[in-house]
Design an enzyme around this catalytic site. Structure first.
Site, PDB file in Angstrom:
ATOM      1  N   ASP A 217       0.842  -1.187   0.000  1.00  0.00           N
ATOM      2  CA  ASP A 217       0.000   0.000   0.000  1.00  0.00           C
ATOM      3  C   ASP A 217       0.885   1.248   0.000  1.00  0.00           C
ATOM      4  O   ASP A 217       1.828   1.351   0.789  1.00  0.00           O
ATOM      5  CB  ASP A 217      -0.889   0.008   1.249  1.00  0.00           C
ATOM      6  CG  ASP A 217      -2.345   0.304   0.941  1.00  0.00           C
ATOM      7  OD1 ASP A 217      -2.588   1.188   0.101  1.00  0.00           O
ATOM      8  OD2 ASP A 217      -3.231  -0.325   1.539  1.00  0.00           O
TER       9      ASP A 217
ATOM     10  N   ASP B 291      -3.396   4.178  -2.569  1.00  0.00           N
ATOM     11  CA  ASP B 291      -4.532   4.619  -1.771  1.00  0.00           C
ATOM     12  C   ASP B 291      -5.041   5.969  -2.285  1.00  0.00           C
ATOM     13  O   ASP B 291      -4.248   6.849  -2.622  1.00  0.00           O
ATOM     14  CB  ASP B 291      -4.085   4.744  -0.307  1.00  0.00           C
ATOM     15  CG  ASP B 291      -5.209   5.088   0.639  1.00  0.00           C
ATOM     16  OD1 ASP B 291      -6.091   4.234   0.842  1.00  0.00           O
ATOM     17  OD2 ASP B 291      -5.202   6.212   1.181  1.00  0.00           O
TER      18      ASP B 291
ATOM     19  N   HIS C 180     -11.153  -3.791   3.935  1.00  0.00           N
ATOM     20  CA  HIS C 180     -10.987  -3.366   5.323  1.00  0.00           C
ATOM     21  C   HIS C 180     -11.807  -2.128   5.683  1.00  0.00           C
ATOM     22  O   HIS C 180     -11.745  -1.671   6.824  1.00  0.00           O
ATOM     23  CB  HIS C 180      -9.508  -3.082   5.593  1.00  0.00           C
ATOM     24  CG  HIS C 180      -8.967  -1.934   4.775  1.00  0.00           C
ATOM     25  ND1 HIS C 180      -8.848  -1.994   3.400  1.00  0.00           N
ATOM     26  CD2 HIS C 180      -8.549  -0.707   5.129  1.00  0.00           C
ATOM     27  CE1 HIS C 180      -8.364  -0.848   2.956  1.00  0.00           C
ATOM     28  NE2 HIS C 180      -8.173  -0.047   3.979  1.00  0.00           N
ATOM     29  N   ASP C 181     -12.560  -1.593   4.732  1.00  0.00           N
ATOM     30  CA  ASP C 181     -13.316  -0.358   4.969  1.00  0.00           C
ATOM     31  C   ASP C 181     -14.828  -0.535   4.943  1.00  0.00           C
ATOM     32  O   ASP C 181     -15.550   0.436   5.200  1.00  0.00           O
ATOM     33  CB  ASP C 181     -12.943   0.695   3.916  1.00  0.00           C
ATOM     34  CG  ASP C 181     -11.610   1.366   4.192  1.00  0.00           C
ATOM     35  OD1 ASP C 181     -11.184   1.381   5.362  1.00  0.00           O
ATOM     36  OD2 ASP C 181     -10.985   1.867   3.235  1.00  0.00           O
TER      37      ASP C 181
ATOM     38  N   GLU D 169      -6.785   2.874  -6.056  1.00  0.00           N
ATOM     39  CA  GLU D 169      -8.086   2.932  -5.386  1.00  0.00           C
ATOM     40  C   GLU D 169      -8.765   4.253  -5.765  1.00  0.00           C
ATOM     41  O   GLU D 169      -8.295   5.327  -5.371  1.00  0.00           O
ATOM     42  CB  GLU D 169      -7.901   2.855  -3.869  1.00  0.00           C
ATOM     43  CG  GLU D 169      -9.209   3.030  -3.106  1.00  0.00           C
ATOM     44  CD  GLU D 169      -9.016   3.532  -1.686  1.00  0.00           C
ATOM     45  OE1 GLU D 169      -9.817   3.137  -0.814  1.00  0.00           O
ATOM     46  OE2 GLU D 169      -8.093   4.328  -1.435  1.00  0.00           O
TER      47      GLU D 169
END
Length: 530
Positions: free
Chosen positions: A97, A199, A326-327, A264
């Site tokens: 990431d 990200d 994860h969100d 993303e």
């Protein structure tokens, strides 16, 4: 193979919650390394590590204070090198990431930037004077609630933060900022990583005129939790200057054969348009990570619209589809009204495996894992504190992996950083026997890997009514009943079932699909409800 990323399957690891090797209740790199055989056994191509860099952990590592070192919570650079070597030995690529739109407010560059107007880093972040009445320069809002501007008494200016106030945004209009980030990424490429997950890739640049965002006409009603989506974010993100910078990133990775970037795209209004722009041709992102299937919608029309829409806008582009991360609330819980948990979990991986493009699965999906019910006293996530009780934050999808049925599920010998509760522990890996969700993941991903039509074939959707999703991938007919009621289909010819099936009864050209039933067929190129 240099284009390994195209139509690949990536497994997302949330390091805090995968495996603890020290007993402190927090997962770490050595723990991940010890469990990589499980990941490889699924038949995926790559792992994506959520951030492990030095951070004060205000946003669980998405607030970086050193871009070229490992946070002591997770280990050392030597531990990272060992993980990389083990992954490569198992045939797994490693994607890390990169959170470069913003840093931690504890980053040395921000500490110096806020100290004066004339230091070497004074223009590395987005600083603006207040309006004559002392208010912020415009109406931009933070994803995490409230204004996107924070007053700083030292500089007597506002700084921009699209997320927490402790996550100041870099000023990418400053070429030195771009060059510095490229150098940091080169550090990891030289270390041997196979790519980057970028990200908030559409947040890098802001409008230099600081124009206020207009309202989003789709979201006129005040939401229950956060008014962020009431704006059309024309000026706070999604700026055209992003494209030349993406080309600089691509030029960097192209200098290292076999490396890839997946971006993303955090956007609701123009997600398709933006992902198409960002993946067009061979000079920008390799893949765009889509948010389109991370919401509550579970209809054939929705899935068809998103896939057709992407390829209409970017015929040569490569999306990365995902149902959980994860969100967001885990999809088995998010779509609970659409099927019994195990049946739904098996159908969902079959459907995802049928989609054209690359795929990403989130740790625990392979167990049919459900969302953990988090109490206020158990919260760690900042948005959860801010918006409780209407929004409980993201902790519920971040609880530790469950490896066995012991009290701490084989994750730690200490107290886990988030609770492991009985409904989640019951889905542990050791308990996944024949016919389990885990077995279905392995079987389905192997079928996708061994079936050229699913790795490379184009998609042609069938005009079927809800709740049936049907499409061809070259000569392979893929049919899914997205409901808990059985449906009957008449195929356009005799067919043979291949690969995984669920509650599918094929007799000649008549196919019965039970609740969450699905089938992959050869020999028929059409179907109708009948």
């Amino acid at each position: 193979m240099h284009d390994w990323w195209r139509n690949s399957v990536t497994y997302q690891i949330y390091p805090r919650s995968f495996q603890d090797s020290t007993g402190n209740g927090i997962g770490d790199l050595a723990g991940i390394t010890s469990r990589l055989e499980h990941v490889a056994s699924l038949g995926v191509d790559a792992i994506w590590l959520s951030p492990v860099f030095t951070s004060p952990m205000a946003d669980m590592g998405y607030d970086v204070s050193d871009y070229t070192d490992i946070d002591p919570l997770f280990g050392t650079l030597a531990d990272f090198d060992a993980l990389l070597a083990r992954a490569h030995g198992l045939g797994l690529k490693v994607i890390v990431d990169q959170v470069i739109s913003h840093s931690s407010d504890q980053h040395p560059h921000f500490i110096e930037s806020r100290s004066s107007h004339d230091n070497p880093f004074a223009d590395w972040y987005v600083w603006v004077d207040p309006n004559p009445d002392g208010s912020p320069p415009n109406n931009w809002v933070s994803v995490f609630g409230g204004s996107a501007w924070e007053w700083d008494a030292r500089r007597r200016q506002y700084y921009l933060h699209n997320f927490l106030t402790s996550q100041p945004d870099f000023n990418f209009h400053n070429r030195d900022v771009q060059d510095w980030h490229l150098a940091n990424m080169r550090f990891w490429l030289e270390r041997g990583v196979d790519g980057f997950r970028l990200d908030t890739v559409n947040f890098y640049f802001h409008d230099q005129k600081l124009r206020s965002n207009p309202p989003d006409p789709r979201n006129a009603v005040v939401p229950k939790v956060n008014p962020y989506d009431m704006q059309d974010h024309l000026y706070s993100k999604n700026r055209p200057e992003n494209l030349p910078f993406l080309e600089r990133l691509r030029a960097l990775t192209d200098g290292y054969p076999g490396r890839a970037m997946v971006g993303e795209v955090g956007e609701s209004r123009r997600a398709g348009e933006i992902t198409a722009q960002y993946t067009a041709g061979n000079s920008r992102l390799h893949m765009a990570y889509s948010f389109d299937m991370l919401g509550p919608e579970f209809t054939a029309a929705h899935f068809r619209q998103k896939i057709e829409g992407f390829y209409a806008a970017a015929p040569d582009g490569c999306p990365c589809w995902s149902f959980s991360n994860h969100d967001v609330i885990r999809h088995v819980s998010r779509w609970a009204d659409h099927g019994e948990p195990d049946a739904l979990a098996k159908q969902v991986i079959a459907m995802l495996a049928g989609f054209q493009g690359s795929l990403c699965i989130y740790q625990g999906e392979e167990l049919g894992q459900t969302e953990t019910d988090i109490l206020y006293s158990e919260l760690t996530d900042p948005p959860g504190f801010k918006f409780w009780p209407d929004y409980k934050g993201r902790d519920g999808c971040r609880t530790p992996m469950v490896w066995d049925d012991s009290v701490q599920a084989g994750f730690t010998t200490g107290t886990p950083w988030l609770p492991i509760k009985p409904p989640q522990r019951a889905r542990n890996i050791a308990a996944q026997a024949a016919g389990s969700v885990l077995e279905a993941y392995r079987e389905t991903l192997a079928f996708r890997r061994d079936t050229p039509a699913l790795r490379h074939g184009k998609t042609q959707f069938l005009n079927l009514p809800e709740p049936v999703l049907g499409f061809l991938r070259d000569d392979l007919l893929c049919l899914f009943n997205l409901s808990t009621a059985p449906v009957s289909l008449v195929l356009g010819g005799a067919a043979t079932a291949v690969g995984p099936t669920q509650l599918a009864d094929l007799t000649g050209n008549a196919l019965q699909l039970g609740a969450n039933g699905f089938a992959f067929l050869r020999g028929a190129s059409d179907a109708r409800v009948g």
